[in-house]
Design an enzyme around this catalytic site. Structure first.
Site, mmCIF file in Angstrom:
data_model
loop_
_atom_site.group_PDB
_atom_site.id
_atom_site.type_symbol
_atom_site.label_atom_id
_atom_site.label_comp_id
_atom_site.label_asym_id
_atom_site.label_seq_id
_atom_site.Cartn_x
_atom_site.Cartn_y
_atom_site.Cartn_z
ATOM 1 N N GLU A 185 0.843 -1.212 0.000
ATOM 2 C CA GLU A 185 0.000 0.000 0.000
ATOM 3 C C GLU A 185 0.868 1.250 0.000
ATOM 4 O O GLU A 185 0.557 2.240 -0.669
ATOM 5 C CB GLU A 185 -0.961 0.019 1.196
ATOM 6 N N TRP A 222 1.584 2.046 -3.395
ATOM 7 C CA TRP A 222 0.603 2.825 -4.162
ATOM 8 C C TRP A 222 0.876 4.326 -3.989
ATOM 9 O O TRP A 222 0.690 5.116 -4.909
ATOM 10 C CB TRP A 222 -0.824 2.491 -3.725
ATOM 11 N N TRP A 227 -20.289 13.920 -18.945
ATOM 12 C CA TRP A 227 -20.576 14.052 -17.525
ATOM 13 C C TRP A 227 -21.922 14.757 -17.387
ATOM 14 O O TRP A 227 -22.279 15.588 -18.233
ATOM 15 C CB TRP A 227 -19.488 14.871 -16.823
ATOM 16 N N ASN A 252 -10.617 3.844 3.360
ATOM 17 C CA ASN A 252 -10.302 3.702 1.927
ATOM 18 C C ASN A 252 -11.410 3.013 1.137
ATOM 19 O O ASN A 252 -11.784 3.454 0.058
ATOM 20 C CB ASN A 252 -8.992 2.936 1.759
ATOM 21 N N TRP A 292 -15.255 13.791 -11.817
ATOM 22 C CA TRP A 292 -14.537 13.426 -10.589
ATOM 23 C C TRP A 292 -13.902 14.631 -9.887
ATOM 24 O O TRP A 292 -13.653 14.591 -8.677
ATOM 25 C CB TRP A 292 -13.490 12.350 -10.879
ATOM 26 N N TRP A 302 -9.084 9.412 -7.216
ATOM 27 C CA TRP A 302 -10.265 9.827 -7.987
ATOM 28 C C TRP A 302 -10.196 9.327 -9.420
ATOM 29 O O TRP A 302 -11.178 8.836 -9.976
ATOM 30 C CB TRP A 302 -10.447 11.354 -7.925
HETATM 31 P P1 FAD Z 1 -3.312 2.175 5.304
HETATM 32 O O1 FAD Z 1 -4.181 1.124 4.761
HETATM 33 O O2 FAD Z 1 -2.812 1.990 6.702
HETATM 34 O O3 FAD Z 1 -2.166 2.452 4.295
HETATM 35 C C1 FAD Z 1 -0.862 2.905 4.665
HETATM 36 C C2 FAD Z 1 -0.461 4.056 3.791
HETATM 37 O O4 FAD Z 1 -0.336 3.656 2.440
HETATM 38 C C3 FAD Z 1 -1.456 5.187 3.789
HETATM 39 O O5 FAD Z 1 -1.257 6.023 4.900
HETATM 40 C C4 FAD Z 1 -1.162 5.868 2.470
HETATM 41 O O6 FAD Z 1 -0.070 6.769 2.574
HETATM 42 C C5 FAD Z 1 -0.762 4.713 1.577
HETATM 43 N N1 FAD Z 1 -1.927 4.252 0.822
HETATM 44 C C6 FAD Z 1 -2.848 3.333 1.178
HETATM 45 N N2 FAD Z 1 -3.752 3.163 0.196
HETATM 46 C C7 FAD Z 1 -3.392 3.999 -0.790
HETATM 47 C C8 FAD Z 1 -3.931 4.290 -2.074
HETATM 48 N N3 FAD Z 1 -5.024 3.662 -2.548
HETATM 49 N N4 FAD Z 1 -3.326 5.224 -2.838
HETATM 50 C C9 FAD Z 1 -2.210 5.857 -2.408
HETATM 51 N N5 FAD Z 1 -1.648 5.615 -1.185
HETATM 52 C C10 FAD Z 1 -2.243 4.700 -0.404
HETATM 53 N N6 FAD Z 1 -4.781 9.028 0.411
HETATM 54 C C11 FAD Z 1 -4.138 10.113 0.885
HETATM 55 O O7 FAD Z 1 -3.147 9.975 1.613
HETATM 56 N N7 FAD Z 1 -4.563 11.377 0.565
HETATM 57 C C12 FAD Z 1 -5.650 11.595 -0.243
HETATM 58 O O8 FAD Z 1 -5.972 12.751 -0.530
HETATM 59 C C13 FAD Z 1 -6.360 10.459 -0.720
HETATM 60 N N8 FAD Z 1 -7.480 10.613 -1.472
HETATM 61 C C14 FAD Z 1 -8.141 9.487 -1.940
HETATM 62 C C15 FAD Z 1 -9.282 9.650 -2.739
HETATM 63 C C16 FAD Z 1 -9.977 8.537 -3.204
HETATM 64 C C17 FAD Z 1 -11.194 8.728 -4.072
HETATM 65 C C18 FAD Z 1 -9.526 7.254 -2.884
HETATM 66 C C19 FAD Z 1 -10.262 6.039 -3.368
HETATM 67 C C20 FAD Z 1 -8.402 7.065 -2.099
HETATM 68 C C21 FAD Z 1 -7.684 8.179 -1.619
HETATM 69 N N9 FAD Z 1 -6.533 8.032 -0.814
HETATM 70 C C22 FAD Z 1 -5.871 9.152 -0.364
HETATM 71 C C23 FAD Z 1 -5.938 6.691 -0.564
HETATM 72 C C24 FAD Z 1 -6.376 5.972 0.722
HETATM 73 O O9 FAD Z 1 -7.765 5.998 0.845
HETATM 74 C C25 FAD Z 1 -5.742 6.545 1.986
HETATM 75 O O10 FAD Z 1 -4.353 6.698 1.823
HETATM 76 C C26 FAD Z 1 -5.987 5.625 3.188
HETATM 77 O O11 FAD Z 1 -7.366 5.433 3.382
HETATM 78 C C27 FAD Z 1 -5.369 6.220 4.425
HETATM 79 O O12 FAD Z 1 -5.652 5.458 5.558
HETATM 80 P P2 FAD Z 1 -4.513 4.661 6.311
HETATM 81 O O13 FAD Z 1 -3.314 5.523 6.536
HETATM 82 O O14 FAD Z 1 -5.135 4.040 7.514
HETATM 83 O O15 FAD Z 1 -4.168 3.557 5.234
#
Ligand code: FAD
Length: 472
Positions: free
Chosen positions: A275, A278, A306, A342, A360, A383
């Site tokens: 993750e 990502w 849209w 997420n 979006w 997005w």
């Molecule tokens: P964990 O599951 O603990 O993940 C650990 C770290 O991995 C996160 O802190 C993050 O830095 C990274 N990560 C995890 N999933 C993703 C992902 N899909 N894409 C990129 N990095 C990821 N994340 C943001 O940090 N900022 C945003 O503005 C943001 N906007 C989003 C908008 C949409 C529509 C979607 C679907 C996802 C978005 N995310 C964003 C990705 C993700 O939802 C969050 O990073 C995550 O929910 C953060 O929670 P966590 O730290 O507990 O995640």
């Protein structure tokens, strides 16, 4: 001792801070500086929730510096002008910073580096945020990756995370006569106090980030691979805002995880590091495709139809009054805490871009203003991925059904009940689609919308029809 400005930006920490470390190792007295220049972020100036977090993070950084004998100099104004003033006031001979990667600030930093070097100053920038620089990894043809799996395979093959570095317990003091602004005068804290609920969940700052990591390693790490999709459980690390503000380095996270690796948690750990991958991919894409915060990566969507935005419907989505419980729960969680799970981010985003068929960007902008972890790279990826317009995206024709998503990922409806309390007395499974029994809804949850903003089947058909018009 000669002085060096250490310009803090998205690296609000002392440990694992390459710019601070370089200044110290090269024998400079560091002058820690933070410049408030939101307009230099172009159309992505930080939103309200980000500013509320920033206030606390800066206060924490200043306190950490003071406990070591230094302090944070805070100044507002154009970065070039402020650097100029502070260089004159302090006689500093060098400027060190950790890189930012947003399309608006990258050229600014490159120009500043050139001008300052021409003046004979030593200027160095470092990687303080990422496991890989966005330009480090390339396909065999030498271009950027657009698909995550090969990107990540290549990252793992070239893994070289730096070793963690602990900042010294004491730092040199700099001239007391050099003064900055008082943080409160920047008015980053919301005047109306709408962020009051945030701080039950979050502790901005380096210590808060370290604590969140410890809590994760001792708790949700075990089972992460399955529970990360469950908004009704504490299944993730909640480190995203800490990572965005640079309160913890990703290589500190991977090092701490490796120290805690056991036979039982290895697969969860690898899933977690993926993750983080990502996040690396998001920065890779933002660097190579700097137009994507506002424009589709996939040109197929250039003429996509849209829907015209109905402001009342958009407001209902923003406020969590769509009539679709899992969507409303997510948007209310966001408003109350500055965060959304997420899985639920994907569900609410899909509802906006597919069922309502709104561009979006309407969602991306709302998230930008309301998320404490709002991050241009990750938000753009999230997005565009959900909309099907981005790299390695979910195909547009795969339309999430919010009812089956809720059944699968919030099977007892506890997440919904937590954030949409008026549905607490609506039994599961009706809680996932309460419009199916209007009489029950009217009796036990009279304040909740009777019908979804858009019928799920009609919304889905409309989205697919619009998609078909874009070609094969
Ligand atoms: P964990 O599951 O603990 O993940 C650990 C770290 O991995 C996160 O802190 C993050 O830095 C990274 N990560 C995890 N999933 C993703 C992902 N899909 N894409 C990129 N990095 C990821 N994340 C943001 O940090 N900022 C945003 O503005 C943001 N906007 C989003 C908008 C949409 C529509 C979607 C679907 C996802 C978005 N995310 C964003 C990705 C993700 O939802 C969050 O990073 C995550 O929910 C953060 O929670 P966590 O730290 O507990 O995640």
């Amino acid at each position: 001792m000669p002085h060096a400005l250490v310009w803090f930006r998205h690296d609000l920490r002392l440990d694992d801070n390459p710019a601070l470390r370089a200044a110290l190792e090269e024998g400079y007295t560091p002058i820690p500086l933070y410049i408030r220049a939101p307009r230099e972020e172009g159309e992505w100036a930080p939103g309200g929730a980000s500013d509320a977090w920033l206030h606390r993070s800066l206060a924490a950084l200043d306190a950490d510096l003071r406990s070591r004998g230094s302090r944070l100099l805070m100044r507002r104004g154009a970065s070039a002008a402020v650097l100029d003033e502070v260089l004159t006031d302090t006689g500093a001979e060098a400027v060190f910073w950790n890189r930012k990667y947003e399309p608006a600030t990258q050229p600014r930093d490159a120009a500043l580096k050139k001008v300052l070097r021409e003046r004979g100053l030593r200027v160095e920038s470092f990687n303080g945020s990422l496991l890989f620089e966005p330009w480090d990894l390339a396909t065999q043809q030498g271009g950027p990756y657009k698909v995550f799996t090969p990107f990540w395979r290549s990252a793992l093959a070239q893994w070289r995370a730096p070793a963690p570095w602990d900042a010294p317990d004491t730092l040199p003091t700099f001239d007391k006569k050099v003064q900055g602004d008082l943080l409160d005068t920047w008015q980053l804290k919301p005047a109306l106090g709408w962020d009051a609920g945030f701080w039950e969940t979050w502790t901005p700052g380096e210590a808060g980030a370290g604590e969140a990591l410890d809590v994760f390693i001792d708790g949700a790490l075990r089972g992460y691979r399955t529970d990360r999709d469950r908004p009704d459980r504490t299944g993730t690390s909640k480190l995203s805002a800490h990572l965005h503000f640079g309160e913890i380095a990703p290589w500190r996270i991977t090092a701490e995880l490796e120290r805690a690796r056991t036979a039982a948690n290895g697969a969860d750990m690898d899933g977690y590091i993926r993750e983080l991958g990502w996040r690396e991919f998001a920065y890779h894409l933002l660097h190579h495709f700097p137009h994507t915060p506002t424009q589709n990566l996939n040109p197929r969507f250039e003429h996509f139809e849209w829907a015209k935005v109905d402001q009342d419907a958009l407001a209902a989505w923003q406020q969590g009054r769509t009539g679709v419980p899992i969507v409303d729960a997510g948007l209310r969680e966001l408003w109350a805490t500055g965060y959304m799970h997420n899985r639920v981010r994907m569900i609410v985003a899909s509802y906006l871009v597919k069922h309502l068929r709104y561009h979006w960007l309407h969602g991306a902008r709302w998230f930008w203003d309301t998320l404490v972890d709002a991050d241009l790279a990750n938000n753009t990826l999230g997005w565009q991925w959900t909309a099907g317009t981005g790299a390695d995206a979910a195909p547009y024709f795969r339309v999430f059904n919010p009812v089956t998503q809720a059944e699968k990922f919030d099977p007892k409806g506890t997440y919904i009940a937590r954030w949409v309390p008026e549905l607490t007395d609506v039994p599961v499974p009706l809680r996932f689609a309460p419009w199916q029994k209007p009489d029950v809804l009217a009796r036990v949850a009279s304040d909740y919308p009777r019908r979804p903003l858009v019928d799920l089947m009609e919304g889905r058909e409309g989205a697919l029809a619009a998609y078909r018009k874009t070609g094969d």
